[in-house]
Design a protein around this motif. Structure first.
Motif, PDB file in Angstrom:
ATOM      1  N   GLN A   1       0.824  -1.208   0.000  1.00  0.00           N
ATOM      2  CA  GLN A   1       0.000   0.000   0.000  1.00  0.00           C
ATOM      3  C   GLN A   1       0.856   1.255   0.000  1.00  0.00           C
ATOM      4  OE1 GLN A   1      -2.371  -0.902   3.506  1.00  0.00           O
ATOM      5  NE2 GLN A   1      -4.136  -1.476   2.238  1.00  0.00           N
ATOM      6  N   MET A   2       1.965   1.205   0.726  1.00  0.00           N
ATOM      7  CA  MET A   2       2.869   2.352   0.716  1.00  0.00           C
ATOM      8  C   MET A   2       3.427   2.572  -0.690  1.00  0.00           C
ATOM      9  SD  MET A   2       4.152   4.812   2.399  1.00  0.00           S
ATOM     10  CE  MET A   2       3.807   4.323   4.089  1.00  0.00           C
ATOM     11  N   SER A   3       3.700   1.492  -1.396  1.00  0.00           N
ATOM     12  CA  SER A   3       4.163   1.610  -2.781  1.00  0.00           C
ATOM     13  C   SER A   3       3.125   2.310  -3.643  1.00  0.00           C
ATOM     14  CB  SER A   3       4.467   0.219  -3.350  1.00  0.00           C
ATOM     15  OG  SER A   3       5.457  -0.439  -2.606  1.00  0.00           O
ATOM     16  N   ILE A   4       1.854   1.959  -3.438  1.00  0.00           N
ATOM     17  CA  ILE A   4       0.780   2.585  -4.209  1.00  0.00           C
ATOM     18  C   ILE A   4       0.665   4.067  -3.866  1.00  0.00           C
ATOM     19  CG2 ILE A   4      -1.733   2.635  -4.535  1.00  0.00           C
ATOM     20  CD1 ILE A   4      -1.694  -0.417  -4.145  1.00  0.00           C
ATOM     21  N   LEU A   5       0.736   4.393  -2.567  1.00  0.00           N
ATOM     22  CA  LEU A   5       0.617   5.784  -2.141  1.00  0.00           C
ATOM     23  C   LEU A   5       1.741   6.647  -2.712  1.00  0.00           C
ATOM     24  CD1 LEU A   5      -0.408   5.293   1.596  1.00  0.00           C
ATOM     25  CD2 LEU A   5      -1.860   6.089  -0.269  1.00  0.00           C
ATOM     26  N   ILE A   6       2.896   6.043  -2.926  1.00  0.00           N
ATOM     27  CA  ILE A   6       4.023   6.798  -3.484  1.00  0.00           C
ATOM     28  C   ILE A   6       3.969   6.810  -5.013  1.00  0.00           C
ATOM     29  CG2 ILE A   6       6.536   6.857  -3.700  1.00  0.00           C
ATOM     30  CD1 ILE A   6       6.693   5.646  -0.895  1.00  0.00           C
ATOM     31  N   ALA A   7       3.741   5.623  -5.593  1.00  0.00           N
ATOM     32  CA  ALA A   7       3.890   5.481  -7.040  1.00  0.00           C
ATOM     33  C   ALA A   7       2.766   6.163  -7.819  1.00  0.00           C
ATOM     34  CB  ALA A   7       3.941   3.997  -7.416  1.00  0.00           C
ATOM     35  N   VAL A   8       1.513   6.001  -7.388  1.00  0.00           N
ATOM     36  CA  VAL A   8       0.395   6.528  -8.184  1.00  0.00           C
ATOM     37  C   VAL A   8       0.449   8.050  -8.311  1.00  0.00           C
ATOM     38  CG1 VAL A   8      -2.109   6.773  -8.300  1.00  0.00           C
ATOM     39  CG2 VAL A   8      -1.103   4.547  -7.777  1.00  0.00           C
ATOM     40  N   PRO A   9       0.596   8.808  -7.218  1.00  0.00           N
ATOM     41  CA  PRO A   9       0.705  10.264  -7.396  1.00  0.00           C
ATOM     42  C   PRO A   9       1.904  10.664  -8.259  1.00  0.00           C
ATOM     43  CG  PRO A   9       0.224   9.737  -5.110  1.00  0.00           C
ATOM     44  CD  PRO A   9       0.544   8.453  -5.776  1.00  0.00           C
ATOM     45  N   LEU A  10       3.023   9.961  -8.090  1.00  0.00           N
ATOM     46  CA  LEU A  10       4.201  10.304  -8.893  1.00  0.00           C
ATOM     47  C   LEU A  10       3.944  10.042 -10.382  1.00  0.00           C
ATOM     48  CD1 LEU A  10       7.197   8.999  -6.721  1.00  0.00           C
ATOM     49  CD2 LEU A  10       6.520  11.375  -7.155  1.00  0.00           C
ATOM     50  N   VAL A  11       3.341   8.909 -10.696  1.00  0.00           N
ATOM     51  CA  VAL A  11       3.063   8.583 -12.098  1.00  0.00           C
ATOM     52  C   VAL A  11       2.039   9.556 -12.672  1.00  0.00           C
ATOM     53  CG1 VAL A  11       2.099   6.842 -13.646  1.00  0.00           C
ATOM     54  CG2 VAL A  11       3.674   6.155 -11.834  1.00  0.00           C
ATOM     55  N   ALA A  12       1.014   9.885 -11.870  1.00  0.00           N
ATOM     56  CA  ALA A  12      -0.005  10.832 -12.349  1.00  0.00           C
ATOM     57  C   ALA A  12       0.618  12.199 -12.614  1.00  0.00           C
ATOM     58  CB  ALA A  12      -1.123  10.946 -11.317  1.00  0.00           C
ATOM     59  N   LEU A  13       1.479  12.652 -11.700  1.00  0.00           N
ATOM     60  CA  LEU A  13       2.162  13.937 -11.916  1.00  0.00           C
ATOM     61  C   LEU A  13       3.093  13.874 -13.123  1.00  0.00           C
ATOM     62  CD1 LEU A  13       3.004  14.901  -8.212  1.00  0.00           C
ATOM     63  CD2 LEU A  13       1.324  15.992  -9.714  1.00  0.00           C
ATOM     64  N   ALA A  14       3.773  12.744 -13.273  1.00  0.00           N
ATOM     65  CA  ALA A  14       4.672  12.595 -14.424  1.00  0.00           C
ATOM     66  C   ALA A  14       3.891  12.610 -15.724  1.00  0.00           C
ATOM     67  CB  ALA A  14       5.462  11.290 -14.294  1.00  0.00           C
ATOM     68  N   LEU A  15       2.702  11.985 -15.726  1.00  0.00           N
ATOM     69  CA  LEU A  15       1.878  12.003 -16.929  1.00  0.00           C
ATOM     70  C   LEU A  15       1.404  13.414 -17.243  1.00  0.00           C
ATOM     71  CD1 LEU A  15       0.452  10.406 -19.154  1.00  0.00           C
ATOM     72  CD2 LEU A  15      -1.464  10.053 -17.585  1.00  0.00           C
ATOM     73  N   GLY A  16       1.011  14.157 -16.182  1.00  0.00           N
ATOM     74  CA  GLY A  16       0.612  15.544 -16.399  1.00  0.00           C
ATOM     75  C   GLY A  16       1.750  16.403 -16.913  1.00  0.00           C
ATOM     76  N   TRP A  17       2.953  16.177 -16.341  1.00  0.00           N
ATOM     77  CA  TRP A  17       4.125  16.922 -16.828  1.00  0.00           C
ATOM     78  C   TRP A  17       4.443  16.558 -18.270  1.00  0.00           C
ATOM     79  CZ3 TRP A  17       8.843  14.971 -18.491  1.00  0.00           C
ATOM     80  CH2 TRP A  17       9.835  15.929 -18.709  1.00  0.00           C
ATOM     81  N   PHE A  18       4.350  15.273 -18.605  1.00  0.00           N
ATOM     82  CA  PHE A  18       4.642  14.818 -19.961  1.00  0.00           C
ATOM     83  C   PHE A  18       3.693  15.480 -20.967  1.00  0.00           C
ATOM     84  CE2 PHE A  18       3.217  11.755 -23.226  1.00  0.00           C
ATOM     85  CZ  PHE A  18       4.366  11.688 -23.992  1.00  0.00           C
ATOM     86  N   LEU A  19       2.399  15.544 -20.637  1.00  0.00           N
ATOM     87  CA  LEU A  19       1.425  16.101 -21.574  1.00  0.00           C
ATOM     88  C   LEU A  19       1.511  17.622 -21.646  1.00  0.00           C
ATOM     89  CD1 LEU A  19      -1.701  13.896 -20.735  1.00  0.00           C
ATOM     90  CD2 LEU A  19      -0.247  13.741 -22.749  1.00  0.00           C
ATOM     91  N   GLY A  20       1.907  18.245 -20.554  1.00  0.00           N
ATOM     92  CA  GLY A  20       1.883  19.695 -20.538  1.00  0.00           C
ATOM     93  C   GLY A  20       3.195  20.382 -20.808  1.00  0.00           C
ATOM     94  N   ARG A  21       4.314  19.690 -20.565  1.00  0.00           N
ATOM     95  CA  ARG A  21       5.610  20.371 -20.627  1.00  0.00           C
ATOM     96  C   ARG A  21       6.530  19.868 -21.740  1.00  0.00           C
ATOM     97  NH1 ARG A  21       6.648  23.310 -15.978  1.00  0.00           N
ATOM     98  NH2 ARG A  21       4.641  23.989 -15.155  1.00  0.00           N
ATOM     99  N   THR A  22       6.332  18.641 -22.215  1.00  0.00           N
ATOM    100  CA  THR A  22       7.226  18.123 -23.251  1.00  0.00           C
ATOM    101  C   THR A  22       6.630  18.370 -24.632  1.00  0.00           C
ATOM    102  OG1 THR A  22       6.233  15.923 -23.302  1.00  0.00           O
ATOM    103  CG2 THR A  22       7.973  16.308 -21.689  1.00  0.00           C
ATOM    104  N   VAL A  23       7.491  18.410 -25.631  1.00  0.00           N
ATOM    105  CA  VAL A  23       7.043  18.624 -27.009  1.00  0.00           C
ATOM    106  C   VAL A  23       6.138  17.478 -27.460  1.00  0.00           C
ATOM    107  CG1 VAL A  23       7.792  18.847 -29.409  1.00  0.00           C
ATOM    108  CG2 VAL A  23       9.085  19.971 -27.576  1.00  0.00           C
TER     109      VAL A  23
END
Length: 945
Positions: free
Chosen positions: A143-165
């Motif tokens: 569960q700790m893995s989920i609490l860490i990984a999911v927000p990080l992946v979601a933020l990374a996906l948002g950064w990928f869509l909004g900040r990268t070419v």
């Protein structure tokens, strides 16, 4: 109801985080490619099982194995795009959706080919410690893995869509594909990136879920329930919002914790609640945007046999000979192969073919993609077993007992009950079409599997099974497997004959017409609501019949083991697609291929590959019409050879007005009467007013022209008159207020309509299109057609004769058997006019009848329109940009600007009105002169413009 403990709520929220992340993967693919990815979970199997294999079997360090596994998941997504999605890039989205089902099965097959892993070991986790921040809450390492990984992946996906070419390219391609192409953004490159990310997300989610479940054996069984929750979260997010998808996943996790805490004795209740949520969400999504954009015109086309070839004896009997040969083999094979187990196998194949016929009707004809037909089959089987056993109902203090029915009566009544249930389910999906309906029916299948099947009244008293013993049918003993096989074979033959008869009748034509073009079908008096409900009920009845017969084969209902589970519904779609979706023989070919070949050749290594997901994908990539497409190609080549031997066909035309036009007795209208009156009509789209208080009149035998610039509101006004858009004000047709009446009923009352695009019905022939319009003069009866009653054949022959007369009258004889999709725009315009003649309408609304038509064809339209007016005695309201034509044929003209009338009167008056000159004709004198004169066009004189 009590609130669950903090621990249960926390566990539900953590599970919901992973569901939300999986839903983000669905949203990502749908936003960029308009495809609902049913492989989103199984795509993660390749990497997640590889991860366990590397760590547990080969002792690779955790973090190295994690990187390799995530890369493998992303690589699998790239391969799926390059090999499958790119090949189907221009195909209808529903074909790609079916392909994702094949991809999901392919991923499972890849995982099953991996080396075995020690089942006694737990799924790998990064650490094993637990944390207890309070005495009522314990957080595991997974569960700790989920609490860490999911927000990080979601933020990374948002950064990928909004900040990268590349991410901005993905968003640009999704938000505005045409603009993206203009900016040299490759949609195919975007698709590859999206599917790679989808594979990465799927792998991440399955690693997190598997770590939370701990068991290595449950990795490949996460399946339908996990997928359903992710789909539900994505639909709640309207298939567009990543943030809402993630939050909806958390909400569904909390909902599951709440339901399971309060109703622990009701397994599957969560899935029933999620079904209700999905249906509600899909309803609102379908209201908010166009859900009909996905084409369903992907069934293999069967070209009709030309009339003159029907006189050749071998052509007449060609198709019948093939079916007779197949039937002869089916009759003989149980006599040659005597093992009862083989007879059971053959019976299962036949029962699946019956169930698959329901998909042919619902998806192939009606365009309603259902992923839950085996759920209707399961309910039919359980209902038949219950009726055979008898019912004991407690109503208050009294007990009602119903004696059991005979075997054939149980099957028949169960089919009718299932048909009624399917109609109820269909009524809730009337606004939904295509891909979103697939989500709804998949949710229904999971809810049946997890909840409805388990109701006590379906089971034997005191047991968790539902027995369905067979005895006699009309005095014939069917207890042996061979005898029962022949019974099911007979039922299959009857079902195929009935389905084939329905397809060739008005039932099939109206169903396909509503699928291809609901607006044009409504203009031909065919309402979409009734047709869709009829399709749902017919398909549900056939599925229930097949399910009951399938249960009779094994004399029990294995509702928890096989046949009637949600994966079986997905397999049923594969069966029909492989056989040939929309064709009558497709279900038989598909069942023989998918179910028969592996059982008939159990030791052949090639057969499992051909009949599995790999075979499905190969067929979709190279023969999207299925196996029957190959047979149709050979048939068409043979018919073409025979046609060429007969030489060129004679020209067939007639100048006499056919009786089908003039035979209708009409009440003459006085010259000062008004056949169409529009008063103060307003149409608004959001904050924009398209028609602003319009009023106009059309009198008997009058042609009224509508002119104005693009965007002036002409077509919108005509849509309001036809009932195709919501409008305020009053509209009277032949003295009757039709302001609150739907388009199909307005057409029945005498309003004919053509459309600017002239799309008509791409998958129907010209003759079938005219026959569809002739439904306005008399509906084709479902029962009379299915039962092959004589008056049904007589009506069909009369409609064909009338259609041929109208086709010949308009000079369309050589196009009678051509598909509308293959016609030029000008020819489709003539077919539209043939439909209006078939309707026998009193008021015709023609929306730019010469749009897209060559100049020479345009010059012939003026005399043709006036000829139709004379023969029908009809009045006309015509939108036209060809000024010589509209000024030449019109008795009066209205000019519109921004939804209002700026001029009205005789053509000469409107043509010279200063407002019209400034707004529409412009100040160029040559444009005004080119507007023509009434006398020239009325006399048929070609314009010199």
């Amino acid at each position: 109801m009590d609130m669950p403990t903090i621990q249960l709520l926390f566990d539900g929220a953590v599970t919901g985080l992973v569901i939300g992340l999986l839903a983000m993967g669905i949203v990502l693919v749908h936003r960029s490619t308009q495809v609902i990815n049913f492989a989103v979970a199984n795509m993660g199997l390749v990497g997640s099982v590889l991860f366990a294999l590397l760590v547990v079997r080969y002792h690779v360090p955790y973090w190295i194995a994690l990187v390799v596994s995530l890369a493998a998941g992303a690589l699998f997504g790239v391969i799926v795009d390059l090999v499958v999605v790119r090949r189907l890039f221009a195909a209808p989205r529903v074909i790609v959706l079916v392909a994702t089902i094949g991809v999901a099965q392919l991923a499972l097959a890849i995982v099953e080919s991996y080396p075995e892993v020690d089942d006694s070991r737990n799924y790998p986790v990064p650490w094993t410690a637990e944390w207890s921040p309070t005495k009522n809450l314990s957080i595991t390492s997974a569960q700790m893995s989920i609490l860490i990984a999911v927000p990080l992946v979601a933020l990374a996906l948002g950064w990928f869509l909004g900040r990268t070419v590349l991410g901005r390219t993905v968003k640009a391609s999704a938000d505005n594909p045409e603009l993206a192409r203009l900016q040299s953004i490759s949609p195919k490159a975007v698709s590859t990136a999206v599917w790679a990310v989808a594979g990465l997300l799927g792998t991440t989610c399955l690693i997190l879920i598997s770590a939370q479940n701990k068991s290595l054996t449950q990795v490949t069984t996460l399946g339908p329930t996990t997928l359903l929750r992710a789909l539900a979260a994505a639909v709640i997010a309207r298939m567009t919002s990543f943030r809402i998808a993630l939050l909806a996943g958390v909400g569904l996790g909390l909902l599951q914790a709440f339901v399971q805490f309060n109703w622990l004795d009701q397994p599957g209740l969560t899935d029933l609640v999620i079904l209700a949520i999905v249906l509600t969400a899909v309803f609102f999504v379908s209201r908010g945007r166009d859900t009909t954009a996905s084409s369903f015109s992907f069934a293999p086309k069967v070209r009709p046999v030309p009339e003159r070839l029907r006189r050749v004896w071998w052509v007449r009997h060609m198709e019948r000979a093939g079916l007779l040969l197949l039937g002869l083999v089916a009759v003989v094979i149980p006599l040659v192969v005597t093992q009862p187990s083989r007879h059971l196998l053959y019976t299962v194949i036949l029962a699946y073919a019956i169930c698959a016929a329901s998909v042919t009707v619902l998806t192939g004809w009606a365009g309603q993609l259902s992923l839950g037909q085996m759920a209707f089959a399961g309910l039919g089987a359980l209902t038949a077993a219950t009726l055979s056993r008898g019912l004991r109902l407690e109503v208050g203090d009294s007990v009602l007992t119903f004696r059991g029915l005979t075997f054939p009566a149980s099957v028949l009544v169960a089919s009718l009950v299932t048909a009624a249930l399917a109609a109820v389910v269909g009524a809730g999906a009337l606004r939904v079409r295509g891909l979103l309906l697939a989500v709804s029916t998949f949710a229904f299948a999971v809810a049946c599997e997890q909840y409805l099947y388990r109701r006590d009244f379906f089971h034997d008293t005191g047991a968790g099974t539902a027995s369905f013993p067979r005895s006699t049918v009309f005095g014939i003993d069917v207890t042996s497997q061979r005898a029962y096989y022949y019974l099911v074979l007979t039922v299959l033959a009857v079902v195929m004959v009935v389905v084939a008869r329905l397809r060739k009748s008005g039932i099939g034509r109206t169903t396909i017409g509503v699928r291809d073009n609901p607006a044009s079908a409504a203009a031909y008096t065919v309402g979409a609501t009734g047709v869709k409900l009829r399709s749902f009920a017919l398909a549900g009845g056939i599925a229930g019949l097949g399910g009951a017969l399938l249960a009779g084969a094994v004399q029990t209902v294995p509702y928890a083991d096989k046949y009637f589970l949600s994966p079986d519904s997905l397999a049923l779609v594969s069966i029909v697609v492989i056989g040939g979706l929309g064709s009558v023989s497709g279900p038989i070919l598909g069942s023989l291929w998918v179910i028969g070949l592996p059982a008939i050749f159990p030791d052949n290594d090639l057969v499992p590959l051909l009949t599995s997901s790999l075979g499905l994908l190969i067929l979709l990539l190279y023969f999207p019409g299925g196996l029957v497409q190959i047979a149709y190609a050979a048939r068409d080549a043979l018919l073409g050879w025979a046609d060429r031997r007969l030489g060129p066909p004679p020209e067939k035309s007639t100048t006499a007005v056919p009786a089908s036009v003039t035979r209708t007795a009409r009440v003459a209208l006085s010259g000062d009467a008004v056949v169409l009156s529009v008063s103060n009509v307003r149409v608004r789209f959001g904050g924009k007013t398209a028609v602003d208080g319009m009023s106009l009149e059309v009198r008997p035998d009058e042609i009224v022209g509508l002119i104005g610039t693009n965007g002036a509101g002409k077509s919108t006004l005509m849509n309001a008159i036809g009932g195709f858009v919501s409008a305020t004000g009053r509209c009277e047709l032949l003295g009757r207020d039709v302001s609150r009446v739907g388009p199909a009923l307005r057409a029945k009352l005498g309003l004919g309509r053509t459309f600017q695009a002239a799309t008509l019905f791409p998958e129907l022939t010209v003759r079938e299109t005219v026959q569809l319009a002739l439904e306005a003069r008399g509906r084709t009866g479902l029962l009379s057609t299915a039962l092959h009653l004589p008056h049904g054949f007589a009506r069909e022959r009369a409609k064909r004769s009338d259609a041929d007369d109208l086709i010949d009258f308009l000079g369309l004889g050589r196009y009678a058997d051509a598909f509308v999709a293959d016609l030029s725009t000008g020819t489709r315009r003539i077919v539209e006019l043939a439909g209006l003649l078939a309707l026998d309408a009193r008021v015709l609304c023609l929306d730019e009848p010469t749009a897209g038509v060559a100049q020479r064809e345009t010059e012939a339209f003026g005399p043709l329109i006036q000829e139709i007016r004379r023969e029908l005695g009809a009045s006309m309201l015509v939108i036209e940009h060809d000024m010589p034509l509209i000024m030449g044929i019109s008795d009066r003209v209205y000019c519109l600007e921004t939804g209002r009338v700026i001029a009205a009167g005789q053509p000469s008056e409107v043509r010279n009105d200063p407002k019209v000159v400034a707004s529409y004709l412009g100040t160029d004198e040559r444009a005004i002169e080119r507007s023509g004169s009434v006398g020239d066009v009325a006399a048929g004189t070609p314009s010199t413009a």
